[in-house]
Design an enzyme around this catalytic site. Structure first.
Site, PDB file in Angstrom:
ATOM      1  N   THR B 192       0.922  -1.151   0.000  1.00 55.77           N
ATOM      2  CA  THR B 192       0.000   0.000   0.000  1.00 55.77           C
ATOM      3  C   THR B 192       0.916   1.143   0.000  1.00 55.77           C
ATOM      4  O   THR B 192       1.109   1.824   0.986  1.00 55.77           O
ATOM      5  CB  THR B 192      -0.857   0.153   1.243  1.00 55.77           C
ATOM      6  OG1 THR B 192      -1.633  -0.984   1.402  1.00 55.77           O
ATOM      7  CG2 THR B 192      -1.787   1.352   1.117  1.00 55.77           C
ATOM      8  N   ASN B 407      -4.029  -2.218  13.143  1.00 56.23           N
ATOM      9  CA  ASN B 407      -4.850  -2.841  12.111  1.00 56.23           C
ATOM     10  C   ASN B 407      -6.197  -3.323  12.609  1.00 56.23           C
ATOM     11  O   ASN B 407      -7.109  -3.566  11.820  1.00 56.23           O
ATOM     12  CB  ASN B 407      -4.072  -3.963  11.436  1.00 56.23           C
ATOM     13  CG  ASN B 407      -3.076  -3.384  10.469  1.00 56.23           C
ATOM     14  OD1 ASN B 407      -3.465  -2.756   9.498  1.00 56.23           O
ATOM     15  ND2 ASN B 407      -1.802  -3.532  10.767  1.00 56.23           N
ATOM     16  N   SER B 412     -11.772   2.540  12.577  1.00 54.33           N
ATOM     17  CA  SER B 412     -12.609   3.173  13.587  1.00 54.33           C
ATOM     18  C   SER B 412     -12.131   4.579  13.893  1.00 54.33           C
ATOM     19  O   SER B 412     -11.170   5.058  13.331  1.00 54.33           O
ATOM     20  CB  SER B 412     -12.656   2.324  14.841  1.00 54.33           C
ATOM     21  OG  SER B 412     -11.356   2.003  15.261  1.00 54.33           O
TER      22      SER B 412
END
Lengths: 412, 412
Positions: B192, B407, B412
């Site tokens: 990523t 992770n 959240s």
């Protein structure tokens, strides 16, 4: 906390005629720990084994492979604490000395003994302590020793793993009892995993060998906790032949089908128990991959999902962060995968939610439904690759703080 | 806490003639966050790109691949928050709409725009917010915008990553400035991971393309944090041609050698920075695998060690539990590996300790020496496979409580 796994009831573990088990404390690595297990087989028992594919396979694995070819196995000896792996020539000598000592206390030959070790790698096996403990293990031998034995082979397991089955074959009741231990270094091609399954069925050796391979593939070789293949994995199938059933010699027979089903059922239970008690596990995940061109690519996809730390931490958090599952499917190594055809479901407790299709989130998907499923302790991820008719089922668990804690502290 | 990685000094980031950068807050996913970065290139810039191998590659990656073939790239646009991956046809339309909007504010064509997204997978890209932010990003465009840009592309990164180099080519000073971002889903074949490296050197397109592939292999494709290959990885090399050097068109030339060295140096720095700031990382691990039959098998061994959760948690604990390294080498997938020939060293800060040889622990090894090395923040694992002359170097990090925390909490 293991996921929906309770310790066995001692009374539910059925003796297998022809098998006696004894456990003792030999102080192999720590004091006051049952760390040495002896299993004695009556003459005529047939034994089959499969072992780790790790190139750094442990010394006892090498000795097991050799002694299995000579036939006439009469004893198994299992120590915890030290794996006797990465120990070079001295390790091999230690495993052989172990066999000789067992032969001595039981009055058999050294090459009739299969040795197993589990524990820390790269440290020498204290053979003197092991040998000193053997008389006590021998004196403890008893037919109903399975309950002790499932405790005796534990390392980081939090729950002992053992179960029995009975099945009628040729009008005779055949008993199967098995034990297993995990709980880290669990991955395709076995784990830091020991599994022993004994039956009093009479089974021809070639049938036993073939059945073991097939069953291992569908049970112990279909689980993963952390993706690490251990140096010591062993799964042993013992048939003492004392049940009095007609010898199972034909894999096309009804008797074989019944026997195979019972062995598979118990093996899957023992393998799943390892995942349920995986280090730090809080969720038990079934990965059901369908629609593959072959079973191998289904397993690739399943293991990509099952090994992904991002997927595993999302399960731990009960977070339906489903993109991580799609990403894992995408990097599983199927070069010509058409992601627009794939469908993914999350399921639990009778509910199945379509989460992805047409290369993205399913239109019908609602976060509430995903969240509801993710909160369950047992979750199934079903993937349809839409490329063929092959399928594979694997079992995995989540990745929690406790996994790190257990593995950062293991040697201390 | 990143491992020996400090934020860049704004003054140390050198403008690259022909490149202007602007950053704004577009509230793509969260408010008050610089989440939209625009990079404008002067006419004549040459651009090369490599992208994720994930089959679930993101919509912007698909658009990038298409628009790179048309040539004449004039702008790059990067949003964080939402990855626009696993978004199907609507995702593709969103990426194209992004390009059209950028073209509109800059007065160029839509196919001259390369779009990049990073963030949560499987959620729709809020194109309206992105488009609404573009005028502010355009108004912010400036030659010394690199410092802002390295902040603008951050997601779970804790430290912005940017650096500059200068090198003399054909009597002209050539500048290179690059930025990158991680920090999870980092594995072979990109991460990523977004990397942008711009230079004012004049480089022929075929040379730029070939160099990018070679350098990506030795930098961004040689790192791993967690073994997950992202859907959005992109590494872009831009050469504006404004330095006035003779066009680098021959890979055998002295100019090429100097240029290649500078690009490689900066790319390795940017890639290592991602590992140093890997999610939860407390240690930076260099995996140097030598003596392989080919580079591929050296990488297999390196990644087996670098991905092993057991090895990574041992590094986190500063525990020289070296058997886990041997086990990882053993299951790396080299079928004919002779483990008795392998040697393994642990090194740090000028000290190198032989830990394993002849299939076991080295006789000279002392636990104190292993413990001393394991306490360092930067550790090298060197493995000699003793099978040939090939080698590979990879970079990895440890696995901590914070990895799980980050992770499990990410959304959240």
């Amino acid at each position: 906390m293991p996921v929906l796994l309770s310790p066995p009831d001692a009374a539910a573990l059925l003796p297998v005629p022809g098998v006696r088990l004894g456990v003792t404390e030999a102080a192999i690595r720590k004091l006051n720990r049952r760390d040495l297990t002896l299993i004695e087989l009556a003459p005529g028992a047939r034994v089959a084994g499969v072992f780790t594919q790790n190139r750094f396979c442990a010394a006892p694995v090498q000795v097991c492979r050799a002694n299995l070819t000579t036939g006439g196995v009469r004893a198994l000896v299992i120590n915890t604490g030290v794996a006797n792996a990465g120990t070079g020539e001295p390790g091999l000598a230690a495993a052989q000395a172990t066999c000789a000592a067992v032969a001595h206390v039981l009055g058999i030959e050294a090459n009739q003994v299969l040795p197993f070790s589990t524990g820390v790698i790269l440290e020498p096996l204290p053979v003197d302590k092991l040998v000193a403990g053997l008389p006590a293990a021998r004196d403890a031998l008893k037919a109903d020793g399975w309950f002790d034995a499932c405790h005796g082979i534990m390392t980081t397991d939090t729950v002992p793993k053992a179960a029995s089955r009975q099945v009628s074959i040729g009008g005779k009741t055949v008993t199967l009892t098995g034990i297993s231990k995990g709980a880290g270094m669990i991955k395709p091609n076995m784990a830091t995993m020991l599994g022993f399954l004994a039956t009093d069925a009479d089974v021809a050796q070639p049938v036993l060998d073939a059945l073991l391979k097939e069953v291992a593939d569908l049970s112990f070789n279909s689980i993963t906790v952390d993706g690490d293949t251990s140096t010591n994995d062993s799964f042993i199938l013992i048939a003492t032949g004392q049940a009095g059933n007609p010898t199972i010699a034909d894999t096309g027979s009804v008797d074989y089908a019944a026997f195979r089903a019972a062995v598979l059922d118990l093996s899957v239970w023992l393998a799943q128990a390892i995942v349920r008690d995986g280090e730090g596990a809080t969720k038990f995940i079934t990965l059901q991959i369908e629609g593959g061109k072959d079973r191998d690519e289904c397993r690739k996809v399943g293991y990509a999902i099952g090994h992904s730390p991002l997927v595993k931490t999302a399960f731990f958090a009960s977070d339906p962060n489903l993109g991580r599952i799609l990403a894992a499917i995408g990097y599983a190594g199927i070069d010509d995968l058409d992601v627009s055809q794939i469908r993914v479901w999350l399921g639990s407790a009778g509910e199945e939610v379509l989460v992805a299709e047409k290369g993205g989130r399913a239109e019908s998907y609602r976060e509430e439904a995903g969240s509801r499923v993710m909160k369950e302790a047992e979750i199934t991820v079903r993937v349809d690759l839409a490329r063929g008719a092959a399928m594979a089922t694997l079992w995995s668990c989540d990745f929690s703080y406790d996994y790190v804690k257990i593995n950062a502290d293991y040697r201390s």
